[in-house]
Write a protein that holds these residues in place. Structure first.
Motif, PDB file in Angstrom:
ATOM      1  N   ASN A  78      29.650 -39.432  84.897  1.00 47.76           N
ATOM      2  CA  ASN A  78      28.463 -38.671  84.241  1.00 47.76           C
ATOM      3  C   ASN A  78      27.932 -39.969  83.260  1.00 47.76           C
ATOM      4  OD1 ASN A  78      26.510 -37.124  83.792  1.00 47.76           O
ATOM      5  ND2 ASN A  78      27.598 -35.382  82.978  1.00 47.76           N
ATOM      6  N   LEU A  80      24.597 -40.532  80.375  1.00 47.46           N
ATOM      7  CA  LEU A  80      23.581 -39.872  79.464  1.00 47.46           C
ATOM      8  C   LEU A  80      22.820 -40.934  78.682  1.00 47.46           C
ATOM      9  CD1 LEU A  80      22.062 -37.696  78.112  1.00 47.46           C
ATOM     10  CD2 LEU A  80      23.918 -37.744  76.344  1.00 47.46           C
ATOM     11  N   GLU A 103      21.788 -38.324  83.293  1.00 49.51           N
ATOM     12  CA  GLU A 103      20.995 -37.400  82.292  1.00 49.51           C
ATOM     13  C   GLU A 103      20.201 -38.264  81.393  1.00 49.51           C
ATOM     14  OE1 GLU A 103      23.209 -34.349  80.197  1.00 49.51           O
ATOM     15  OE2 GLU A 103      24.923 -34.356  81.892  1.00 49.51           O
ATOM     16  N   LYS A 117      23.394 -33.392  70.810  1.00 46.51           N
ATOM     17  CA  LYS A 117      23.395 -33.513  72.047  1.00 46.51           C
ATOM     18  C   LYS A 117      24.660 -34.401  72.539  1.00 46.51           C
ATOM     19  CE  LYS A 117      18.401 -33.089  72.446  1.00 46.51           C
ATOM     20  NZ  LYS A 117      17.238 -33.465  73.059  1.00 46.51           N
ATOM     21  N   PHE A 121      27.504 -33.258  75.273  1.00 53.72           N
ATOM     22  CA  PHE A 121      27.872 -33.747  76.574  1.00 53.72           C
ATOM     23  C   PHE A 121      29.114 -34.532  76.479  1.00 53.72           C
ATOM     24  CE2 PHE A 121      27.870 -38.389  78.599  1.00 53.72           C
ATOM     25  CZ  PHE A 121      27.443 -38.097  79.454  1.00 53.72           C
ATOM     26  N   ALA A 130      27.515 -42.628  77.394  1.00 57.73           N
ATOM     27  CA  ALA A 130      26.104 -42.260  76.617  1.00 57.73           C
ATOM     28  C   ALA A 130      25.787 -43.733  76.065  1.00 57.73           C
ATOM     29  CB  ALA A 130      26.474 -41.201  75.900  1.00 57.73           C
TER      30      ALA A 130
END
Length: 259
Positions: A78, A80, A103, A117, A121, A130
């Motif tokens: 993932n 971000l 994202e 945030k 996450f 991220a």
């Protein structure tokens, strides 16, 4: 493994050093350099570890420099991207940048909301990266008042310190895309320049928070950031990386080609 790359827009090394003790225990590379004096190509240097940004324009957004290459961020389960950069939101390139991330969100003026945030996450991921492009320090620079830059730098580092208290990332990388001349010679960010003549524009902080062992405090620049992240995360290097991991025995500094 969870990794955060936090980029504080337009933060000079000398301003960072006044407040670096705010951060928890960290390794500080005190001879780190950006390759460009603008956000767009500097982001490409960091995220792709390449230096060929031929489509350089006055637009300060990094989607305009996106190469036709696999995004390194997609090797994580993932990813971000959070930005406060007004140009990215207003120049119609949101979807282009979003292709690189699972994202993406834009947060105006509220750095603490970004921290919230990030906490949400990383609490729900264990192989994630991220990237934050914060602009607190950039807005202060444009005000032309150095006291504002002091406040913004202290606030930014305090937010990072408070985030680290949650122990949600294994490694945190902190740097800036470029410095600033503070209107020296009537320039903020020059479109061209020589790092030797304008160190305040190109010499930026670079910090790693996390266990990296007895790493050398060598001369570094943005090209080594993503290879180092890949090395730490034990991911196979992409063929187009130009930089080397700072964990390697030999990590060459990519020389400048003055532009």
């Amino acid at each position: 493994m969870n990794i955060l790359l936090f980029i504080s827009d337009s933060l000079r090394r000398d301003y960072f050093e006044k407040y670096q003790d705010i951060l928890p225990e960290h390794h500080y590379f005190n001879n780190h350099w950006s390759y460009y004096g603008y956000t767009g190509p500097s982001m490409i240097n960091m995220l792709y570890s390449i230096k060929d940004t031929k489509k350089f324009t006055i637009f300060n957004t990094f989607s305009r420099y996106k190469p036709n290459l696999e995004s390194p961020l997609k090797r994580f389960s993932n990813s971000l991207f959070i930005t406060q950069n007004l140009c990215i939101n207003h120049k119609g390139n949101w979807n282009e940048i979003a292709e690189d991330f699972k994202e993406m969100t834009w947060e105006k003026f509220n750095l603490w909301q970004i921290i919230v945030k990030l906490i949400d996450f990383f609490e729900n991921n264990d192989d994630a990266i991220a990237v934050v492009l914060a602009a607190e320090t950039h807005y202060s620079v444009w005000s032309g008042r150095k006291t504002n830059l002091d406040i913004a730098t202290e606030y930014t580092l305090s937010c990072i310190r408070d985030f680290q208290k949650h122990n949600l990332v294994d490694y945190l990388f902190f740097t800036s895309d470029h410095g600033d001349q503070m209107y020296k010679n009537k320039f903020w960010h020059p479109k061209s320049g020589n790092p030797i003549d304008n160190p305040e524009q190109f010499q930026v902080p670079f910090v790693i928070i996390g266990d990296i062992g007895n790493i050398k405090n060598r001369k570094t620049n943005h090209f080594s950031i993503m290879p180092t992240i890949y090395d730490i995360a034990e991911k196979k290097f992409l063929d187009y990386f130009k930089g080397n991991s700072l964990l390697a025995e030999n990590c060459d500094f990519i020389p400048y080609e003055y532009y």
